[in-house]
Scaffold this active site. Structure first.
Site, short mmCIF file in Angstrom:
data_model
loop_
_atom_site.label_atom_id
_atom_site.label_comp_id
_atom_site.label_asym_id
_atom_site.label_seq_id
_atom_site.Cartn_x
_atom_site.Cartn_y
_atom_site.Cartn_z
N TYR A 184 2.24 10.57 -48.72
CA TYR A 184 1.59 9.37 -49.26
C TYR A 184 1.75 8.20 -48.28
O TYR A 184 0.82 7.43 -48.07
CB TYR A 184 2.18 9.00 -50.62
CG TYR A 184 1.40 7.89 -51.30
CD1 TYR A 184 0.30 8.19 -52.08
CD2 TYR A 184 1.75 6.55 -51.11
CE1 TYR A 184 -0.45 7.18 -52.68
CE2 TYR A 184 1.01 5.54 -51.70
CZ TYR A 184 -0.09 5.86 -52.48
OH TYR A 184 -0.83 4.86 -53.06
N PHE A 201 -26.33 -6.35 -40.38
CA PHE A 201 -26.31 -4.97 -40.82
C PHE A 201 -26.21 -4.99 -42.33
O PHE A 201 -25.51 -5.82 -42.90
CB PHE A 201 -25.14 -4.17 -40.21
CG PHE A 201 -25.25 -2.72 -40.58
CD1 PHE A 201 -26.14 -1.90 -39.90
CD2 PHE A 201 -24.55 -2.19 -41.65
CE1 PHE A 201 -26.32 -0.57 -40.28
CE2 PHE A 201 -24.72 -0.86 -42.03
CZ PHE A 201 -25.61 -0.05 -41.34
N THR A 202 -26.94 -4.09 -42.98
CA THR A 202 -27.09 -4.12 -44.45
C THR A 202 -25.76 -4.33 -45.20
O THR A 202 -25.62 -5.31 -45.93
CB THR A 202 -27.74 -2.81 -44.93
OG1 THR A 202 -27.04 -1.71 -44.34
CG2 THR A 202 -29.20 -2.74 -44.51
N ASP A 250 -18.41 -6.23 -35.20
CA ASP A 250 -18.69 -4.96 -35.82
C ASP A 250 -18.79 -3.98 -34.66
O ASP A 250 -19.79 -3.93 -33.95
CB ASP A 250 -20.01 -5.02 -36.61
CG ASP A 250 -20.33 -3.69 -37.29
OD1 ASP A 250 -19.76 -2.66 -36.88
OD2 ASP A 250 -21.15 -3.68 -38.22
N LYS A 300 -19.64 6.86 -36.80
CA LYS A 300 -20.60 6.77 -35.69
C LYS A 300 -19.87 7.14 -34.39
O LYS A 300 -19.63 8.31 -34.17
CB LYS A 300 -21.20 5.37 -35.61
CG LYS A 300 -21.46 4.69 -36.97
CD LYS A 300 -22.61 5.28 -37.74
CE LYS A 300 -22.76 4.76 -39.16
NZ LYS A 300 -22.84 3.34 -39.37
N ARG A 334 -36.73 1.23 -41.74
CA ARG A 334 -35.97 0.02 -41.43
C ARG A 334 -36.99 -1.11 -41.34
O ARG A 334 -37.38 -1.53 -40.26
CB ARG A 334 -35.20 0.15 -40.10
CG ARG A 334 -34.03 1.09 -40.13
CD ARG A 334 -32.74 0.45 -40.62
NE ARG A 334 -32.45 0.62 -42.02
CZ ARG A 334 -31.24 0.74 -42.54
NH1 ARG A 334 -30.18 0.76 -41.77
NH2 ARG A 334 -31.07 0.84 -43.83
N PHE A 386 -32.99 -0.12 -50.45
CA PHE A 386 -33.61 0.99 -49.70
C PHE A 386 -33.01 2.35 -50.04
O PHE A 386 -33.68 3.37 -49.92
CB PHE A 386 -33.52 0.73 -48.19
CG PHE A 386 -32.12 0.64 -47.65
CD1 PHE A 386 -31.43 -0.56 -47.71
CD2 PHE A 386 -31.50 1.73 -47.08
CE1 PHE A 386 -30.13 -0.66 -47.22
CE2 PHE A 386 -30.20 1.64 -46.58
CZ PHE A 386 -29.51 0.44 -46.66
#
Ligand SMILES: *Cc1c(COP(=O)(O)O)cnc(C)c1O
Length: 456
Positions: free
Chosen positions: A73, A125-126, A218, A261, A385, A448
């Site tokens: 844990y 970015f969304t 980001d 990514k 997009r 979306f």
């Protein structure tokens, strides 16, 4: 020998079968999905270019690491390995794992933004924007104007417009509004996977230091951004990707990362920081929303795969092959006269739907309609997009109208991508048959993902 072909710097030792279902079944499937490719079943898809998020093929080394999960844990040794990888590659001392990128964005936004603050961003970015707004902040665009010009060939569309940023800061000061941090995205997805330059990052950093406003990146697509700096910016040709990544990180206060990514894993993310006080604050929040600060919603084996992926992603041959593969697909389309966003991005080729289906007005969702038509034509899944992803409630929107063909890492071969190009070229020849759509259902946020449509 054609020098332009770079063979993949890996070979394949496990395969997953894919199948193209008949056209009639594809027509039924897209109708059932409400003409939204997010609602298709994966088994009905032949080649899946919906996203490069969590769709990478892991290496034998990462799979071997999965067997070494320390599922304690607290204080698992896989967390130590992750921390060491982040210390070594990104060169930040403090690391907080999260279940994926939006978990990191949630914590960063809640820790730093209060109601009424404004947050400058290079486009958006969304999920990052939604978390800034849910925390009470106001998203403000300070991207260069080329970011939303599909036909501009500017090499650094991910740059921040320094004059816009400066003006925004002065205005905020005058009005007594706080800017908690400058938010800058690497390889801006919404602009077509477009990088910022190191020169621009320096300029942003100088403003951040002058006005004492932290700069948080980001860094989800930092490696692809670093590759473009290496290829395009004067003075970086001889530098390794790893050197460029560490130089970028040295110019900011912290990063949020979706490891799904760059970092070559199917799930995972993290925050990395330089300031101990900020770290303490975010560490308190991670235990509320994600899990203990040494696992952040992930299993030990996931942390291990992520640690190993972080070392693999900065391999110069790997990243050159990846970006060149995207470029080869885009190049073939461009040569055939298909309207695409230029320069070709780091992770995806973006079709310019406003020009592809110029007979479909924006209120009939051209990019959504084109993505659906590509699926019916070839079984290839792509993503809208445009106004569906970009518009927020009823605000005016006249921005880009794109379809994204996103290439998963280490998954598809050149033959797959040739098939994709053939299908799009065939569809372009009969583009007049593509009909616009009517939206019949839309959720309140991030519409979306679940919106539904009917053919007009
Ligand atoms: C994918 C992505 C995110 C969100 O990460 P998730 O892992 O999908 O939650 C944030 N920013 C950028 C630039 C991304 O590409």
């Amino acid at each position: 020998m054609d020098k332009k072909i770079i063979p993949p710097p890996f070979k394949i030792k496990m395969v997953e079968a894919i199948r193209l279902i008949p056209r009639k079944e594809r027509e039924d499937a897209i109708r059932k999905a409400g003409f939204n490719t997010f609602e298709l079943k994966s088994e009905d898809v032949f080649i899946d270019l919906l996203t490069d998020s969590g769709t990478s093929a892991m290496s034998d080394n990462q799979w071997a690491g999965m067997m070494l999960g320390d599922e304690a844990y607290a204080g698992s040794k896989n967390f130590t390995n992750l921390k060491n990888a982040v210390n070594e590659v990104y060169e930040f001392p403090y690391v907080i794992p999260t279940h994926q990128g939006r978990g990191a964005e949630h914590i960063m936004s809640q820790a730093l933004i209060k109601k009424g603050d404004i947050v400058p961003n290079n486009l958006y970015f969304t999920t990052r924007r939604v978390h800034q707004e849910l925390a009470g902040g106001k998203w403000c665009d300070v991207s260069v104007k080329e970011a939303t010009e599909a036909q501009s060939t500017f090499l650094f569309k991910g740059n921040i417009d320094i004059r816009k940023l400066h003006a925004l800061i002065l205005k905020a000061r005058k009005e007594g509004v706080t800017i908690p941090y400058i938010s800058m995205e690497a390889c801006v997805n919404m602009a077509g996977g477009q990088p910022f330059s190191m020169g621009n990052l320096w300029d942003v950093r100088n403003i951040s230091l002058k006005y004492r406003i932290p700069l948080y990146l980001d860094a989800t697509r930092l490696v692809e951004n670093a590759y473009f700096i290496q290829q395009r910016e004067k003075g970086y040709w001889g530098c390794s990707i790893k050197e460029i990544v560490s130089q970028i990180c040295s110019l900011c206060d912290g990063i949020t990362v979706s490891a799904k990514k760059d970092a070559l894993v199917n799930i995972g993310g993290f925050i990395a920081l330089r300031d101990e006080n900020v770290f303490q604050k975010m560490r308190e929040l991670v235990v509320v929303w994600e899990g203990l600060h040494t696992y952040g919603g992930l299993a030990g084996r996931d942390l291990e795969a992520m640690a190993r992926g972080i070392y693999e992603m900065v391999d110069d041959d790997y990243i050159a092959h990846r970006v060149k593969q995207v470029e080869a697909l885009g190049g073939r389309l461009e040569k055939s006269g298909i309207p695409i966003v230029t320069p070709i991005g780091g992770h995806a080729v973006f079709l310019d739907a406003k020009r592809f289906v110029s007979h479909v007005p924006q209120k009939a969702f051209p990019a959504q309609a084109l993505a659906a038509a590509i699926y019916v034509e070839s079984g290839v899944r792509t993503m809208e997009r445009g106004i569906v992803s970009g518009q927020h409630g009823n605000e005016p929107y006249d921005g880009l109208e794109l379809v994204r063909l996103t290439i998963p890492r280490r998954v598809y071969t050149r033959e797959h991508l040739d098939y994709v190009a053939d299908g799009i070229i065939a569809l372009y020849k009969k583009r007049g048959t593509i009909r616009g759509l009517k939206m019949i259902y839309a959720p309140k946020t991030l519409r979306f993902f679940q919106a539904r449509f009917e053919e007009l």
